[in-house]
Design a protein around this motif. Structure first.
Motif, PDB file in Angstrom:
ATOM      1  N   PRO A  33       0.814  -1.222   0.000  1.00  0.00           N
ATOM      2  CA  PRO A  33       0.000   0.000   0.000  1.00  0.00           C
ATOM      3  C   PRO A  33       0.847   1.271   0.000  1.00  0.00           C
ATOM      4  N   TYR A  34       1.558   1.495  -1.094  1.00  0.00           N
ATOM      5  CA  TYR A  34       2.436   2.661  -1.177  1.00  0.00           C
ATOM      6  C   TYR A  34       1.683   3.961  -0.914  1.00  0.00           C
ATOM      7  N   GLU A  35       0.441   4.052  -1.386  1.00  0.00           N
ATOM      8  CA  GLU A  35      -0.328   5.279  -1.215  1.00  0.00           C
ATOM      9  C   GLU A  35      -0.550   5.621   0.258  1.00  0.00           C
ATOM     10  N   SER A  36      -0.436   4.624   1.132  1.00  0.00           N
ATOM     11  CA  SER A  36      -0.645   4.889   2.557  1.00  0.00           C
ATOM     12  C   SER A  36       0.555   5.567   3.203  1.00  0.00           C
ATOM     13  N   PHE A  37       1.737   5.471   2.574  1.00  0.00           N
ATOM     14  CA  PHE A  37       2.903   6.102   3.207  1.00  0.00           C
ATOM     15  C   PHE A  37       3.672   7.061   2.326  1.00  0.00           C
ATOM     16  N   TRP A  38       3.579   6.983   1.017  1.00  0.00           N
ATOM     17  CA  TRP A  38       4.305   7.966   0.216  1.00  0.00           C
ATOM     18  C   TRP A  38       3.410   9.164  -0.056  1.00  0.00           C
ATOM     19  N   ILE A  39       4.035  10.263  -0.436  1.00  0.00           N
ATOM     20  CA  ILE A  39       3.314  11.476  -0.777  1.00  0.00           C
ATOM     21  C   ILE A  39       3.547  11.722  -2.255  1.00  0.00           C
ATOM     22  N   LYS A  40       2.473  11.760  -3.021  1.00  0.00           N
ATOM     23  CA  LYS A  40       2.583  12.041  -4.454  1.00  0.00           C
ATOM     24  C   LYS A  40       2.186  13.491  -4.699  1.00  0.00           C
ATOM     25  N   TYR A  41       2.989  14.153  -5.492  1.00  0.00           N
ATOM     26  CA  TYR A  41       2.747  15.552  -5.834  1.00  0.00           C
ATOM     27  C   TYR A  41       2.701  15.646  -7.353  1.00  0.00           C
ATOM     28  N   PRO A  42       1.693  16.312  -7.912  1.00  0.00           N
ATOM     29  CA  PRO A  42       1.554  16.362  -9.373  1.00  0.00           C
ATOM     30  C   PRO A  42       2.780  16.956 -10.073  1.00  0.00           C
ATOM     31  N   THR A  43       3.232  16.274 -11.095  1.00  0.00           N
ATOM     32  CA  THR A  43       4.417  16.699 -11.840  1.00  0.00           C
ATOM     33  C   THR A  43       4.253  18.100 -12.410  1.00  0.00           C
ATOM     34  N   ALA A  44       3.126  18.361 -13.037  1.00  0.00           N
ATOM     35  CA  ALA A  44       2.907  19.672 -13.659  1.00  0.00           C
ATOM     36  C   ALA A  44       2.937  20.787 -12.623  1.00  0.00           C
ATOM     37  N   ASP A  45       2.365  20.536 -11.444  1.00  0.00           N
ATOM     38  CA  ASP A  45       2.392  21.547 -10.386  1.00  0.00           C
ATOM     39  C   ASP A  45       3.822  21.842  -9.957  1.00  0.00           C
ATOM     40  N   PHE A  46       4.638  20.779  -9.865  1.00  0.00           N
ATOM     41  CA  PHE A  46       6.031  20.973  -9.459  1.00  0.00           C
ATOM     42  C   PHE A  46       6.812  21.731 -10.534  1.00  0.00           C
ATOM     43  N   VAL A  47       6.596  21.382 -11.792  1.00  0.00           N
ATOM     44  CA  VAL A  47       7.307  22.043 -12.890  1.00  0.00           C
ATOM     45  C   VAL A  47       6.923  23.522 -12.957  1.00  0.00           C
ATOM     46  N   ASN A  48       5.635  23.804 -12.787  1.00  0.00           N
ATOM     47  CA  ASN A  48       5.163  25.190 -12.894  1.00  0.00           C
ATOM     48  C   ASN A  48       5.496  26.035 -11.666  1.00  0.00           C
ATOM     49  N   ARG A  49       5.556  25.388 -10.509  1.00  0.00           N
ATOM     50  CA  ARG A  49       5.808  26.134  -9.276  1.00  0.00           C
ATOM     51  C   ARG A  49       6.434  25.220  -8.228  1.00  0.00           C
ATOM     52  N   PRO A  50       7.727  25.011  -8.283  1.00  0.00           N
ATOM     53  CA  PRO A  50       8.398  24.091  -7.359  1.00  0.00           C
ATOM     54  C   PRO A  50       8.181  24.427  -5.883  1.00  0.00           C
ATOM     55  N   ALA A  51       8.091  25.689  -5.541  1.00  0.00           N
ATOM     56  CA  ALA A  51       7.911  26.079  -4.134  1.00  0.00           C
ATOM     57  C   ALA A  51       6.574  25.579  -3.585  1.00  0.00           C
ATOM     58  N   GLY A  52       5.634  25.280  -4.456  1.00  0.00           N
ATOM     59  CA  GLY A  52       4.341  24.768  -4.014  1.00  0.00           C
ATOM     60  C   GLY A  52       4.478  23.440  -3.279  1.00  0.00           C
ATOM     61  N   LEU A  53       5.460  22.645  -3.660  1.00  0.00           N
ATOM     62  CA  LEU A  53       5.688  21.371  -2.974  1.00  0.00           C
ATOM     63  C   LEU A  53       6.043  21.613  -1.509  1.00  0.00           C
ATOM     64  N   LEU A  54       6.919  22.541  -1.261  1.00  0.00           N
ATOM     65  CA  LEU A  54       7.313  22.851   0.116  1.00  0.00           C
ATOM     66  C   LEU A  54       6.115  23.362   0.912  1.00  0.00           C
ATOM     67  N   GLU A  55       5.308  24.207   0.298  1.00  0.00           N
ATOM     68  CA  GLU A  55       4.102  24.708   0.970  1.00  0.00           C
ATOM     69  C   GLU A  55       3.144  23.557   1.275  1.00  0.00           C
ATOM     70  N   PHE A  56       2.985  22.648   0.325  1.00  0.00           N
ATOM     71  CA  PHE A  56       2.113  21.486   0.496  1.00  0.00           C
ATOM     72  C   PHE A  56       2.586  20.631   1.670  1.00  0.00           C
ATOM     73  N   LEU A  57       3.889  20.357   1.723  1.00  0.00           N
ATOM     74  CA  LEU A  57       4.438  19.532   2.796  1.00  0.00           C
ATOM     75  C   LEU A  57       4.306  20.220   4.152  1.00  0.00           C
ATOM     76  N   ARG A  58       4.567  21.504   4.200  1.00  0.00           N
ATOM     77  CA  ARG A  58       4.458  22.248   5.463  1.00  0.00           C
ATOM     78  C   ARG A  58       3.018  22.341   5.958  1.00  0.00           C
ATOM     79  N   ALA A  59       2.059  22.250   5.057  1.00  0.00           N
ATOM     80  CA  ALA A  59       0.648  22.349   5.431  1.00  0.00           C
ATOM     81  C   ALA A  59       0.073  21.023   5.928  1.00  0.00           C
ATOM     82  N   MET A  60       0.835  19.937   5.796  1.00  0.00           N
ATOM     83  CA  MET A  60       0.336  18.642   6.261  1.00  0.00           C
ATOM     84  C   MET A  60       0.201  18.654   7.777  1.00  0.00           C
ATOM     85  N   SER A  61      -0.893  18.078   8.247  1.00  0.00           N
ATOM     86  CA  SER A  61      -1.122  18.039   9.695  1.00  0.00           C
ATOM     87  C   SER A  61      -0.186  17.020  10.349  1.00  0.00           C
TER      88      SER A  61
END
Length: 94
Positions: A33-61
């Motif tokens: 069950p990889y989906e239960s422990f890995w975090i997937k981030y959309p490729t296009a979102d990362f390419v268009n705005r890499p800093a969004g990944l950091l914001e996404f990770l920091r917003a995790m509860s």
């Protein structure tokens, strides 16, 4: 790394884990069950705005992070590459 208990962050929309959708057939291992422990981030979102990944990770509860860490710990031995004679870093997280 998974061996050290780090939650994997995947930036690849099509990645499904080893063997993909064919896992669980009579010839290939049951998928984990990889989906239960890995975090997937959309490729296009990362390419268009890499800093969004950091914001996404920091917003995790803290609860979400703890849930993923528990799932990772429960599956770590099964998803690590097994090489005879290798020295894995499992002792770091114990």
């Amino acid at each position: 790394t998974i061996a050290a208990g780090c939650i994997p962050v995947v930036i690849c929309d099509k990645l499904q884990g080893p063997f993909g959708s064919r896992a669980g057939s009579h010839l290939l291992p049951v998928p984990y069950p990889y989906e239960s422990f890995w975090i997937k981030y959309p490729t296009a979102d990362f390419v268009n705005r890499p800093a969004g990944l950091l914001e996404f990770l920091r917003a995790m509860s803290a609860a979400e992070i703890a849930h993923r860490q528990e799932a990772l710990a429960a599956n770590r031995e099964q998803v690590l590459l097994q090489i005879s004679g290798s020295r894995r870093a499992l002792g770091f997280s114990r």
